[in-house]
Design an enzyme around this catalytic site. Sequence first.
Site, PDB file in Angstrom:
ATOM      1  CD  GLU A 208      -3.127  -1.003   2.100  1.00 55.33           C
ATOM      2  OE1 GLU A 208      -2.947  -0.317   3.126  1.00 55.33           O
ATOM      3  OE2 GLU A 208      -4.191  -1.612   1.875  1.00 55.33           O
TER       4      GLU A 208
ATOM      5  CD  GLU B  96      -4.155  -6.161   2.511  1.00 54.73           C
ATOM      6  OE1 GLU B  96      -4.865  -5.486   3.266  1.00 54.73           O
ATOM      7  OE2 GLU B  96      -2.945  -5.963   2.358  1.00 54.73           O
TER       8      GLU B  96
END
Length: 677
Positions: free
Chosen positions: A161, A319
């Site tokens: 991320e 995710e």
Amino acid sequence: MADVAAPDHRPQLRPPQGRLFFGGDYNPEQWDPAVWREDVRLMQEAGVTIVSLGIFSWGLIETSEGVYDWEWLDEVVGLLHEAGIAIDLATPTAAPPSWLLTAHPEILVLDPEHHSQRPGGRLGWCPSSPVFREYAMRITAAVSERYANHPAVVMWHVSNELGGGNARCYCDVSAVRFREWLTERYGTLDVLNSAWGTGFWGHRFGSFEEVFPPRCPRDVAIPGLFLDYERFSSDELLAHYLAEKAVIRRSSDAPVTTNFMVGLGPHVVDYAAWSAHVDVVANDHYTLVRDPQRAQELAFAGDRMRGLTRDREPWLLMEHSTGAPSWQERNRAKDPGEILRNSLAHVARGSDGAMFFQWRASTAGTEQFHSAMLPHAGTDTRVWREIVELGQSLTSIAEVGGSSVAPAQVALLVDDESGWALEQGLKPHRALRYGFEPRRWHQLFWERQILVDVLPADADLAGYDLIVVPTLYVTDEARAARIAAAAEAGATVLVTYLSGIVDATSRVLAGGYPGAFRDLLGVRTEEFRPLQREEIVHLSDGSEVAEWSEDTVLGDAEVVLGYADGPGAGRPAVTRRRAGDGHAWYVSARLAQESASSIVDTLVDELQLRREIVAPAGVEAVRRRTGDASVLFLLNHTSEDVDVEATGRELITARDLTGTLRLPAGGWAVVREVARP
Ligand code: GLA
């Protein structure tokens, strides 16, 4: 402006033999080796096909500078491989080790006040730091060289991320890099001064050294400088990703990706620019408790992910959660069935699987209360049973792997730069959020089971019947021309207020709003008329308008709806104009939902937009095309049972359907259709 050419060739990630991607982040470094064996056994029981490994393990691999401990990781890689579980191996750069942070505190991100956060978190490093870059490349090389030829490693997961904890850094090193970036973009100081309009408040810069990152409050930053700093920051993070990717490429041809955080936007980085550089477009998606329309937001994110792929090919849900995350105020557990329904919703919109954060719930550490595939309470739990059921269900529908979602007739354009520019600084109405209009138009189609491709604003628009352009605030000539050309060629274009207002330097396009689209729309707004709290005006259909209205003058367009009262009474509010072979609509007001809804009904009729099925709002229907068949995903997000038309083989329950299917409240079905509709 990361002017790095997108690679022509991109290695593909192929779904494992007869399976979809199913698994999650695996963090064995939190457990002792006896647990690893149990993990692998339970992964097999659940049908896990892939795990993301090593994401936060830098400090456990490089235990002190230049000293590596591979033993544990070798063993875990070996265990997974023996069990037939593929590995998406991470470069561990998201979490620098303590020894590095202690030796080089200068790598930490500085906020606008030049404070840094001491370690404890992750991603606290400055993307422009040459010191961090050097260490990061060294560990990336070490990991990739060691495992490049391991047969279990099918993909590389660069960091984690990126931008999640280091989106903007205001340190002196960043300032120097920013000046270099500006020099590359503008060439000379005169061009820069003119682009940013630095005559205002006499801000004129006499040398590049006088230019700083916008450390003043966001409100008073020069709009052009602010927007360029957002671009620069996105580019610096992208440069970091590309540097890691280049190191990996020296030893491996496997696909390289990094996990995006795509939701409603604006995002911390410009994913439209990034997506060309990932071999697999991957997303982390978490629903928000405060969002009453979570299922629709999930669909929006899925449609946006598909829009980030090159040819609408599959992407990957890297995710999501099995239940409550731990970073919201009151974290919401999922309702029974929601893990499956949400997972299938992502797969329906093009994900080739469903992965989670994380495999086993942590007992220690920051995220000790985050849900996981294997909860604290163990396997005698609803979550575990649903995970096992999900594994089986994904196996039953594995034939969709690699297939595309049926083509959409509707495109909706989104743009992170527009979001950044619109939400910064002094504006006519500062409470307006960029995400509102993109989402509300998407929702109206979602409620009608009409597929929308959510596309970057400069995407190819050929073939779409309807192009929705909501609050596309930043619009240069080329972008406006492309949208106009699509209308000329036969598409209907619907543009909302606050589109086409500024150019790429954040300078207002004068001559009447919406500057970039005035000619296409055949209207000219003389003045914005933001509505005050509680202020309502009415339109000619009786609907209410709150928040935003405009004083618009008609050119060669026709009026669809006018203002019925208020200071703008008699003026046009919604217009439409013939443009070549197509049409161009302008929506100058923030419409009430019923009014926007009736516009959508008109467009659906006129353009004969295909509903995948006819069902109440909240029932989702999407088709993926596999060879010569189509697979229809049906998801009932409502609390009522519904009957829907479906003929073919229901793949999860292995039943043949001939005509009608009762879809229970909260239920789902995946149907291989006998004949293509
Ligand atoms: C992100 C991160 C994960 C984890 C989850 C928690 O997606 O990538 O490491 O922190 O959030 O929801």
